[in-house]
Design a protein around this motif. Structure first.
Motif, PDB file in Angstrom:
ATOM      1  N   ALA A 142      38.902  58.910  40.073  1.00 40.73           N
ATOM      2  CA  ALA A 142      39.861  59.156  41.165  1.00 40.73           C
ATOM      3  C   ALA A 142      40.470  57.848  41.644  1.00 40.73           C
ATOM      4  CB  ALA A 142      39.177  59.863  42.324  1.00 40.73           C
ATOM      5  N   ALA A 143      41.802  57.857  41.758  1.00 35.74           N
ATOM      6  CA  ALA A 143      42.539  56.715  42.306  1.00 35.74           C
ATOM      7  C   ALA A 143      43.497  57.264  43.369  1.00 35.74           C
ATOM      8  CB  ALA A 143      43.316  56.006  41.199  1.00 35.74           C
ATOM      9  N   GLY A 144      44.229  56.364  44.021  1.00 34.95           N
ATOM     10  CA  GLY A 144      45.243  56.807  44.978  1.00 34.95           C
ATOM     11  C   GLY A 144      44.727  56.845  46.403  1.00 34.95           C
ATOM     12  N   ALA A 145      45.612  57.266  47.290  1.00 31.59           N
ATOM     13  CA  ALA A 145      45.344  57.207  48.725  1.00 31.59           C
ATOM     14  C   ALA A 145      44.120  58.015  49.145  1.00 31.59           C
ATOM     15  CB  ALA A 145      46.577  57.711  49.481  1.00 31.59           C
ATOM     16  N   HIS A 146      43.775  59.064  48.370  1.00 30.61           N
ATOM     17  CA  HIS A 146      42.633  59.909  48.746  1.00 30.61           C
ATOM     18  C   HIS A 146      41.319  59.400  48.165  1.00 30.61           C
ATOM     19  CE1 HIS A 146      44.901  63.181  50.694  1.00 30.61           C
ATOM     20  NE2 HIS A 146      45.873  62.643  49.983  1.00 30.61           N
ATOM     21  N   ALA A 147      41.393  58.348  47.368  1.00 23.99           N
ATOM     22  CA  ALA A 147      40.184  57.812  46.738  1.00 23.99           C
ATOM     23  C   ALA A 147      39.742  56.538  47.466  1.00 23.99           C
ATOM     24  CB  ALA A 147      40.487  57.502  45.276  1.00 23.99           C
ATOM     25  N   THR A 148      38.621  55.997  47.081  1.00 23.25           N
ATOM     26  CA  THR A 148      38.159  54.705  47.596  1.00 23.25           C
ATOM     27  C   THR A 148      39.097  53.609  47.086  1.00 23.25           C
ATOM     28  OG1 THR A 148      35.903  55.513  47.448  1.00 23.25           O
ATOM     29  CG2 THR A 148      36.188  53.122  47.582  1.00 23.25           C
ATOM     30  N   PRO A 149      39.569  52.642  47.862  1.00 26.21           N
ATOM     31  CA  PRO A 149      39.213  52.408  49.261  1.00 26.21           C
ATOM     32  C   PRO A 149      40.220  52.925  50.289  1.00 26.21           C
ATOM     33  CG  PRO A 149      40.152  50.406  48.332  1.00 26.21           C
ATOM     34  CD  PRO A 149      40.228  51.459  47.254  1.00 26.21           C
ATOM     35  N   GLN A 198      56.972  66.606  54.432  1.00 25.26           N
ATOM     36  CA  GLN A 198      56.524  65.519  53.534  1.00 25.26           C
ATOM     37  C   GLN A 198      55.310  65.949  52.719  1.00 25.26           C
ATOM     38  OE1 GLN A 198      56.487  61.503  55.602  1.00 25.26           O
ATOM     39  NE2 GLN A 198      57.022  62.864  57.277  1.00 25.26           N
ATOM     40  N   ALA A 199      54.332  66.552  53.401  1.00 27.77           N
ATOM     41  CA  ALA A 199      53.107  66.953  52.686  1.00 27.77           C
ATOM     42  C   ALA A 199      53.436  68.007  51.625  1.00 27.77           C
ATOM     43  CB  ALA A 199      52.063  67.461  53.667  1.00 27.77           C
ATOM     44  N   GLU A 200      54.407  68.868  51.925  1.00 32.53           N
ATOM     45  CA  GLU A 200      54.796  69.880  50.923  1.00 32.53           C
ATOM     46  C   GLU A 200      55.532  69.218  49.756  1.00 32.53           C
ATOM     47  OE1 GLU A 200      55.060  73.726  53.875  1.00 32.53           O
ATOM     48  OE2 GLU A 200      56.942  72.912  53.054  1.00 32.53           O
ATOM     49  N   HIS A 201      56.408  68.282  50.093  1.00 33.55           N
ATOM     50  CA  HIS A 201      57.203  67.618  49.055  1.00 33.55           C
ATOM     51  C   HIS A 201      56.299  66.893  48.051  1.00 33.55           C
ATOM     52  CE1 HIS A 201      60.561  65.606  47.173  1.00 33.55           C
ATOM     53  NE2 HIS A 201      59.991  64.432  47.391  1.00 33.55           N
ATOM     54  N   TRP A 202      55.299  66.178  48.577  1.00 29.68           N
ATOM     55  CA  TRP A 202      54.414  65.398  47.692  1.00 29.68           C
ATOM     56  C   TRP A 202      53.149  66.181  47.326  1.00 29.68           C
ATOM     57  CZ3 TRP A 202      56.170  61.622  51.761  1.00 29.68           C
ATOM     58  CH2 TRP A 202      57.276  60.888  51.309  1.00 29.68           C
ATOM     59  N   ALA A 203      53.071  67.448  47.737  1.00 32.73           N
ATOM     60  CA  ALA A 203      51.890  68.297  47.484  1.00 32.73           C
ATOM     61  C   ALA A 203      50.609  67.585  47.908  1.00 32.73           C
ATOM     62  CB  ALA A 203      51.824  68.718  46.022  1.00 32.73           C
ATOM     63  N   GLY A 204      50.650  66.988  49.066  1.00 33.40           N
ATOM     64  CA  GLY A 204      49.492  66.260  49.603  1.00 33.40           C
ATOM     65  C   GLY A 204      50.013  65.166  50.510  1.00 33.40           C
ATOM     66  N   SER A 205      49.112  64.546  51.244  1.00 34.40           N
ATOM     67  CA  SER A 205      49.566  63.501  52.161  1.00 34.40           C
ATOM     68  C   SER A 205      49.375  62.115  51.564  1.00 34.40           C
ATOM     69  CB  SER A 205      48.788  63.576  53.475  1.00 34.40           C
ATOM     70  OG  SER A 205      49.072  62.427  54.240  1.00 34.40           O
ATOM     71  N   PRO A 206      50.458  61.309  51.501  1.00 31.54           N
ATOM     72  CA  PRO A 206      50.307  59.925  51.016  1.00 31.54           C
ATOM     73  C   PRO A 206      49.465  59.070  51.960  1.00 31.54           C
ATOM     74  CG  PRO A 206      52.628  60.588  51.089  1.00 31.54           C
ATOM     75  CD  PRO A 206      51.848  61.622  51.843  1.00 31.54           C
ATOM     76  N   MET A 207      49.116  59.609  53.155  1.00 33.21           N
ATOM     77  CA  MET A 207      48.309  58.829  54.097  1.00 33.21           C
ATOM     78  C   MET A 207      46.818  58.923  53.765  1.00 33.21           C
ATOM     79  SD  MET A 207      51.073  58.141  55.555  1.00 33.21           S
ATOM     80  CE  MET A 207      50.800  57.016  56.899  1.00 33.21           C
ATOM     81  N   GLY A 208      46.463  59.724  52.745  1.00 32.37           N
ATOM     82  CA  GLY A 208      45.077  59.761  52.270  1.00 32.37           C
ATOM     83  C   GLY A 208      44.146  60.559  53.165  1.00 32.37           C
ATOM     84  N   VAL A 209      42.898  60.118  53.195  1.00 31.71           N
ATOM     85  CA  VAL A 209      41.838  60.865  53.875  1.00 31.71           C
ATOM     86  C   VAL A 209      41.748  60.443  55.347  1.00 31.71           C
ATOM     87  CG1 VAL A 209      39.325  61.230  53.938  1.00 31.71           C
ATOM     88  CG2 VAL A 209      40.535  61.183  51.740  1.00 31.71           C
ATOM     89  N   LEU A 210      41.608  61.438  56.203  1.00 29.99           N
ATOM     90  CA  LEU A 210      41.471  61.180  57.643  1.00 29.99           C
ATOM     91  C   LEU A 210      40.098  60.563  57.929  1.00 29.99           C
ATOM     92  CD1 LEU A 210      42.813  61.841  60.458  1.00 29.99           C
ATOM     93  CD2 LEU A 210      41.319  63.854  60.489  1.00 29.99           C
TER      94      LEU A 210
END
Ligand SMILES: Cc1cc2nc3c(=O)[nH]c(=O)nc-3n(C[C@H](O)[C@H](O)[C@H](O)COP(=O)(O)OP(=O)(O)OC[C@H]3O[C@@H](n4cnc5c(N)ncnc54)[C@H](O)[C@@H]3O)c2cc1C
Length: 434
Positions: free
Chosen positions: A405-412, A371-383
């Protein structure tokens, strides 16, 4: 009018692009895959179709606001409906609780049915987040977290060292209540020891506003947003990978891609910012939360009837989502696995009380790595790595002028409602075209 380039065509990128186009900007969206949506997608095999990512959302107001602020109202395009039962938790001792959403009373009854006395314990825990929710919503979810505008109470809350794990140990003696309360974080790939206690407000949001879905599949949200980008004349470049942001004398001039530069004035990074050299050093301390093991099942025959999402608590935590589309007489389930999974997920399910091995027609397995390879990152955001994660994430602004920055890796953070809020924050920060 500014030229804005949005990097990433997941829900975060789509929502940002739709809002910014409505604000009058000339928007280009760059997506490396041939299709848009990121995790908000579907997959099919032998007549069965499954959502690849989200199947429900909390805070329907966020999606409604997105549609209203980017064109036609949501109700004119999609059916977003409340689910009757958010989830059923089945515990290792054979007991279970069916958890409805939307009101305190129905959750009270559900826990009382599990065991007399648990209703009050659960509802008191949930109610303890009412004030935190009001504060966090105002100062963190709906406006940028800035020292000059953030209230002292919210600063204190965000600085607190107490973790979800500690709060739950203190609050509940019954391990089942702890499992229910910690579930969203475990599913998200986090260790409750590292998640701040105030994030427990997830339970408050679930109880107060319920969970919502789109009959026929959440992927319809992606399709409606893709159509909206077309209406708003957003230039969409699929099969195009952004490699960095080009700066000249400190100002953004282009997004570098594998098909050449895209000239731009403003960039919205809606992917993992560690992937863009211009942002990587600013988020060096963050780590991605890993997606769960995913197994899509096509079933037929006498399949057990599941009314909603079912969580099987045991060595592994298995979430069964029965809402996929299947041919007549069949069922399309998705199983998400977390924890100790040293055997085939169907065997683990059978051991934990749900045996559908005889009914299997087809299956698609997707490991966390795939999954992480397919989306070139994790949709689950930041640990979550403790209280500092809040400030180690970027967004809506970043330390690089002109880059947002927006999306799962950004705030919130991750999940449809929070990603939707990140896009609203970015649109607010960039503002209307002048
Ligand atoms: C199995 C699973 C179940 C989930 N269930 C739920 C749920 O029930 N409810 C809920 O609210 N949330 C759920 N989530 C979480 C939710 O789906 C995500 O948080 C959200 O969709 C993330 O959106 P995003 O746009 O930030 O990222 P993504 O969806 O990851 O999209 C990122 C996009 O950027 C593209 N990209 C990456 N790098 C580049 C590059 N260099 N150049 C151009 N494009 C690039 C990718 O191809 C992808 O399309 C689930 C996630 C998963 C994986």
């Amino acid at each position: 009018m500014a030229r804005v380039t949005v990097i990433g065509g997941g829900f975060g990128g789509l929502a940002s692009a739709a809002r910014l186009a409505k604000l009058g900007h000339e928007v280009t969206l760059v997506e490396r895959l041939p299709t848009l949506g990121g995790a908000l997608d579907s997959i099919s095999a032998r007549g069965f179709t499954w959502d690849t990512g989200p199947t429900t959302t909390l805070l329907p107001g966020v999606v409604r606001d997105l549609f209203r602020k980017s064109g036609r109202q949501l109700d004119a395009e999609l059916d977003l409906v409340a689910v009757d039962l958010i989830r059923e938790h089945r515990f290792a001792d054979g007991s279970s609780v069916r958890l409805p959403g939307g009101s305190r009373g129905v959750q009270y009854d559900a826990f009382e049915e599990l065991e007399a006395g648990l209703g009050d314990l659960w509802c008191d825990y949930v109610a303890s987040f009412a004030d935190d929710w009001d504060l966090i919503r105002r100062d963190y979810l709906e406006r940028p977290l800035l020292p000059e505008t953030t209230s002292k109470q919210v600063q204190r809350l965000l600085r607190s060292r107490e973790s979800v794990y500690k709060r739950l140990r203190k609050t509940f003696r019954d391990p089942r209540l702890r499992q229910v309360a910690a579930y969203p974080f475990v599913l998200g790939g986090h260790d409750p020891r590292n998640v701040p206690a105030w994030m427990g407000m997830h339970a408050y949001v679930e109880q107060r506003f319920g969970a919502w879905t789109i009959p026929g599949g959440m992927v319809a949200l992606r399709d409606a947003l893709a159509a909206r980008l077309e209406t708003r004349k957003v230039r969409v470049l699929t099969e195009t990978t952004a490699t960095d942001v080009v700066l000249r004398e400190g100002a953004v001039v282009a997004v570098a891609t594998d098909s050449g530069p895209v000239d731009t004035d403003v960039v919205v990074c809606a992917i993992d910012p560690r992937r863009l050299p211009v942002l990587a050093r600013h988020v060096a301390r963050t780590m991605p939360a890993i997606p769960p093991v995913v197994c899509h099942l096509g079933l037929d025959g006498e399949i057990p009837e599941l009314t909603s999402e079912v969580v099987l608590h045991g060595d592994a935590e298995l979430t069964v989502r029965p809402g996929g589309r299947a041919p007549e007489g069949g069922a399309a389930w998705t199983v998400l696995g977390r924890g100790r999974l040293s055997e085939d997920i169907l065997n683990a399910m059978a051991r934990q009380g749900l045996d559908v091995r005889r009914h299997l027609v087809t299956r698609i397995d997707r490991s966390p790595k795939e999954q992480a390879e397919h989306w070139a990152g994790s949709p689950m955001g930041v640990l979550w790595q403790g209280r500092s994660t809040v400030t180690e994430r970027v967004g809506p602004a970043t330390p690089v002028p002109g880059v947002y920055a927006a999306g799962a890796h950004a705030t919130p953070g991750a999940g449809i409602p929070f990603v939707g809020l990140s896009a609203a924050l970015v649109a607010e920060a960039i503002g209307p075209a002048r």
